[in-house]
Write a protein that holds these residues in place. Structure first.
Motif, short mmCIF file in Angstrom:
data_model
loop_
_atom_site.label_atom_id
_atom_site.label_comp_id
_atom_site.label_asym_id
_atom_site.label_seq_id
_atom_site.Cartn_x
_atom_site.Cartn_y
_atom_site.Cartn_z
N VAL A 121 0.87 -1.26 0.10
CA VAL A 121 -0.18 0.07 -0.07
C VAL A 121 0.73 1.24 0.08
O VAL A 121 0.55 2.17 -0.67
N LEU A 122 1.76 1.20 0.90
CA LEU A 122 2.78 2.44 1.07
C LEU A 122 3.48 2.61 -0.38
O LEU A 122 3.70 3.90 -0.88
N ALA A 123 4.06 1.67 -1.01
CA ALA A 123 4.70 1.75 -2.37
C ALA A 123 3.63 2.31 -3.27
O ALA A 123 3.93 3.19 -4.20
N ALA A 124 2.47 1.95 -3.40
CA ALA A 124 1.44 2.24 -4.43
C ALA A 124 1.02 3.50 -4.21
O ALA A 124 0.81 4.53 -5.15
N THR A 125 1.26 3.98 -2.91
CA THR A 125 0.66 5.51 -2.38
C THR A 125 1.88 6.39 -2.77
O THR A 125 1.64 7.67 -3.50
N ALA A 126 2.95 5.87 -2.87
CA ALA A 126 4.12 6.59 -3.48
C ALA A 126 3.97 6.95 -4.80
O ALA A 126 4.48 7.90 -5.29
N VAL A 127 3.93 5.90 -5.69
CA VAL A 127 3.73 6.19 -7.06
C VAL A 127 2.68 7.05 -7.28
O VAL A 127 2.68 8.04 -8.18
N ALA A 128 1.49 7.01 -6.84
CA ALA A 128 0.21 8.01 -6.80
C ALA A 128 0.58 9.34 -6.39
O ALA A 128 0.43 10.30 -7.46
N LEU A 129 1.55 9.67 -5.63
CA LEU A 129 2.06 10.87 -4.88
C LEU A 129 2.97 11.46 -5.87
O LEU A 129 3.07 12.70 -6.38
N SER A 130 3.68 10.67 -6.67
CA SER A 130 4.78 11.01 -7.59
C SER A 130 3.97 11.46 -8.93
O SER A 130 4.37 12.50 -9.44
N VAL A 131 3.06 10.77 -9.24
CA VAL A 131 2.31 11.35 -10.35
C VAL A 131 1.56 12.57 -10.01
O VAL A 131 1.73 13.69 -10.78
N ILE A 132 1.01 12.82 -8.96
CA ILE A 132 0.75 14.29 -8.37
C ILE A 132 1.59 15.32 -8.47
O ILE A 132 1.76 16.49 -9.05
N THR A 133 3.10 14.94 -7.98
CA THR A 133 4.01 15.76 -7.99
C THR A 133 4.47 16.25 -9.39
O THR A 133 4.57 17.25 -9.89
#
Length: 400
Positions: free
Chosen positions: A15-27
């Motif tokens: 979950v944390l890794a998937a969240t990091a990917v989503a946050l990278s997209v937002i960034t």
């Protein structure tokens, strides 16, 4: 580790890794928006550099964590590394948290509370990083930690022995998260909400950064001790991981010393976000070495190994991205300094960086090819007895 606890930790990493990917997209979306609005070449160059390093850091760490979580979770060292990579991915993608709060128009106190997740994950990642350094490629023993020599060497050896106690490391991390981050920052946030703002706890931030740098140094020393005490196959597996930790630690320590000097003198550098970029570059270098160890040397799981040509291709891609980053950053400053137009500045910068970069690219490619060739070529009759296990192990991790 009990089954239920192991499954819970595995789900947390995913979950944390998937969240990091989503946050990278937002960034990335936010940075692209800033890029379109930027009116100065220097600003555009910095934004492009941030975009490229963001692509090379957060998502890369998340992919590595997910690969270990799906394929190698039964190994203690793989679990520790996957946890460290997932937490690191979240930290490196932390700008996405700020963009998310900004787009949601969250109140200031909620933004401040959410921002606390970044240093909390950083200190938690320190625990997983130390755990990994003590268990890869095999569990480290106190007898392997020499404590002779200078006083500094004895202090480092004591810190290494302390890091072997997983429970003690967890207690220190928990106490640090509560005492250095959550409690004081919560007090500051509440005081600001009630209209009695307190100054930022700058000293505590320096302590947290000092702990992170110390944990990186101790982890590198642990891996070095593991390398010295390993057999030929163990050294083959740990080589790239050790190189990555040494490189990342060196970059982070040097950048932090320059940052302290900047804060002490009050000097304002031309590049405002140079320290954050330096730390991201340090972890990008670490991730590149870990990726080579995982996907070429089969350091954690031979099933994850890929062929030599793919690794060489990844190195080539990394060099191209590095060239593009340098060219874009330098173009803006050259144009501002000499008063050149965008086209002329781009041509001069591209030619200059290209002439300087080509010899570096050639030597790097030659070095990588030489290292990979030593692991894949058949042993010659003149080969030493100790080299044969390394070559045989390298052949075993490469799929047919």
């Amino acid at each position: 580790m009990p089954v239920s606890r192991s499954l819970l930790a595995r789900g947390f990493v995913r979950v944390l890794a998937a969240t990091a990917v989503a946050l990278s997209v937002i960034t990335l979306a936010g940075q692209v928006l800033q890029l379109r609005m930027a009116d100065a070449e220097g600003t555009r160059g910095v934004i492009i550099a941030i975009i490229l390093i963001t692509l090379l850091s957060g998502p890369a760490a998340a992919v590595l964590a997910l690969a270990l979580a799906w394929r190698s979770w039964d190994r203690n060292d793989a679990r520790a590394l996957a946890t460290f990579l997932a937490l690191t991915a979240f930290v490196l993608s932390g700008d996405g948290v700020w963009w998310l709060m900004t787009m949601a128009r969250a109140p200031e106190w909620l933004r401040s509370v959410t921002d606390l997740s970044i240093p909390v994950c950083a200190l938690a990642g320190m625990t997983a990083m130390l755990r990994f350094s003590c268990s890869f490629p095999r569990p480290l023993t106190p007898a392997e930690l020499a404590d002779g020599g200078s006083r500094a060497r004895r202090v480092l050896a004591a810190a290494q022995r302390r890091s072997l106690d997983a429970a003690a490391v967890r207690r220190v991390a928990t106490g640090s998260i509560l005492g250095l981050i959550l409690v004081p920052e919560s007090i500051r946030i509440v005081a600001e909400v009630v209209g009695r703002p307190l100054p930022n706890f700058t000293l505590l931030k320096y302590i947290v950064f000092g702990m992170l740098l110390s944990s990186m140094a101790v982890s590198a020393l642990n891996l070095r001790a593991g390398y010295r005490g390993a057999d030929a196959d163990g050294r083959r597996r740990i080589y790239w991981v050790l190189e990555g930790f040494l490189l990342a630690t060196g970059i982070a320590v040097l950048a932090s010393l320059l940052k302290v000097l900047q804060d002490a003198t009050g000097y304002v550098p031309p590049l405002r976000f140079w320290y954050g970029l330096s730390m991201m570059a340090a972890f990008a270098a670490l991730l590149a070495c870990v990726a080579i160890a995982m996907f070429y040397a089969g350091a954690l799981d031979p099933a994850l190994a890929i062929r030599r040509t793919a690794v060489a291709g990844l190195v080539g891609v990394a060099m191209v991205v590095t060239f593009a980053t340098l060219e874009q950053v330098l173009q803006g400053y050259l144009g501002q300094w000499l008063g050149l137009s965008d086209r002329v500045g781009g041509i001069l910068t591209g030619v200059g960086v290209g002439l300087t970069f080509e010899p570096l690219r050639t030597r790097t490619a030659t070095f990588v090819e030489g290292v990979l060739a030593r692991w894949t070529s058949a042993p010659s009759p003149a080969s030493s007895p100790t080299s044969a296990p390394v070559l045989e192990a390298g052949a075993r991790v490469e799929p047919a």
